[in-house]
Motif scaffolding. Structure first.
Motif: not given
Lengths: 132, 132
Positions: A18-22, A29-37, A39-47
Motif C-alpha cells: 500500500r505504501a508503494i501504491v501510495g 515512475t521511480p525505479t526499484a532502487t529509488e523506491l528502496a531508498r 522506504l525502510p527496506m532493501s531493494r530486493q524486498a521492494v522488487a
C-alpha cells in the motif's frame, strides 16, 4: 480462475505494498532502487512487492535501456474499490428502506411479539459501516 | 477485505423486522427482485435482470427469525449475503454481510432454479412459517 478484484485486494492487504501504491499515486515512475531508498527496506524486498503488484495488474514496468521504471495502473484499483462501495451503498439504501417500513409498521398486524406494542426512540439508529 | 458489512438499528421488535424479510410484499419493498418470489425456502432462486446483466440468486439457509443466507451471481462475481436480525434494546439490529466469494465463475446446480416465469412456489414453504 482468480477474480481480478481478489487479486487487487490481496495485493493491497500488505501495508508495504500500500505504501508503494501510495508513492506511485502521484504519477511518478521511480525505479526499484529509488523506491528502496525512500522506504525502510532493501531493494530486493521492494522488487518482490513490485512483482506482486504487477501480478495484480496494479503496476506496469517501463523499460528505458537497462533501467526499469514502475508506473501505477489505477484501473484495477478503481474496479475493486467500486465493488466494495457499490455493495455498501446498495445495502445502506435498502436497510434505510427496511427501517422506515418496519418502524412505520402500525399496519394492523398485532400480536406477533407478545403484546409489546410500543416502540420507543432508539439511539444511534444510523447505518454503521465497516469494511472488513 | 472482500467483505462489506452494514448494520442498522430499527425501533421495532425483531419479529416484525423478520416479517419484512419473509413476507413477499414487504420484502419486495426493500429488496426488490433480488430474492425469490413467494415464501423463502432453501434452494429457491430467482433470475432477475440487473443493470449489468442477469442476476441470479439462490437461498442457501434460513434460520427462522434470526438469519437468512443467499448467494448471488452477477457479471462474473459471486457473493454470499447474510442478513441477521437480533434484539437490541427495545428494538432490533439488522446486520448485512456481503462477501465476495473466490473460485471459478458459474453457478453450482444443487437444485433447480425458479425462473421468473414460474412465479411464486407457495408449496415449498415447510421451512418457514409466516409470523403474521
Amino acid at each position: 480462475m482468480n477474480d481480478p478484484v481478489d487479486d487487487v485486494l490481496g495485493a493491497l492487504a500488505d501495508p508495504t505494498r500500500r505504501a508503494i501504491v501510495g508513492r506511485l499515486a502521484d504519477g511518478d515512475t521511480p525505479t526499484a532502487t529509488e523506491l528502496a531508498r525512500e522506504l525502510p527496506m532493501s531493494r530486493q524486498a521492494v522488487a518482490k512487492h513490485l512483482q506482486s503488484l504487477r501480478a495484480a495488474d496494479l503496476v506496469e514496468v517501463e523499460r528505458h535501456g537497462r533501467e526499469a521504471r514502475y508506473r501505477l495502473q489505477p484501473e484495477p484499483l478503481t474496479a475493486a474499490g467500486r465493488w466494495l462501495e457499490d455493495v455498501g451503498v446498495r445495502w445502506e439504501q435498502r436497510l434505510a428502506t427496511l427501517k422506515a417500513a418496519a418502524e412505520d409498521g402500525e399496519d394492523g398486524e398485532h400480536g406477533e411479539d407478545g403484546g409489546d406494542g410500543e416502540h420507543g426512540e432508539h439511539g444511534g439508529d444510523n447505518a454503521a459501516a465497516t469494511h472488513a | 477485505m472482500r467483505r462489506v458489512t452494514r448494520e442498522i438499528l430499527i425501533a421495532a421488535p425483531p419479529a416484525r423486522v423478520w416479517r419484512h424479510l419473509v413476507d413477499p410484499a414487504e420484502r419486495w419493498r426493500w429488496l426488490g427482485d433480488d430474492l425469490a418470489p413467494g415464501d423463502l425456502s432453501p434452494g429457491a432462486g430467482i433470475t432477475a435482470t440487473g443493470p449489468i446483466g442477469p442476476r441470479r440468486t439462490r437461498i442457501d439457509e434460513v434460520d427462522e427469525g434470526r438469519s437468512l443466507t443467499f448467494t448471488c451471481d452477477e457479471a462474473g462475481h459471486r457473493s454470499r449475503v447474510r442478513i441477521e436480525v437480533e434484539a437490541a434494546g427495545d428494538g432490533s439490529r439488522v446486520r448485512v454481510t456481503e462477501s465476495l466469494l473466490t473460485g471459478p465463475v458459474g453457478y453450482p446446480p444443487p437444485g433447480p432454479m425458479i425462473d421468473d416465469r414460474s412465479g411464486p412456489d407457495m408449496t415449498a414453504s415447510a421451512s418457514l412459517v409466516h409470523v403474521a
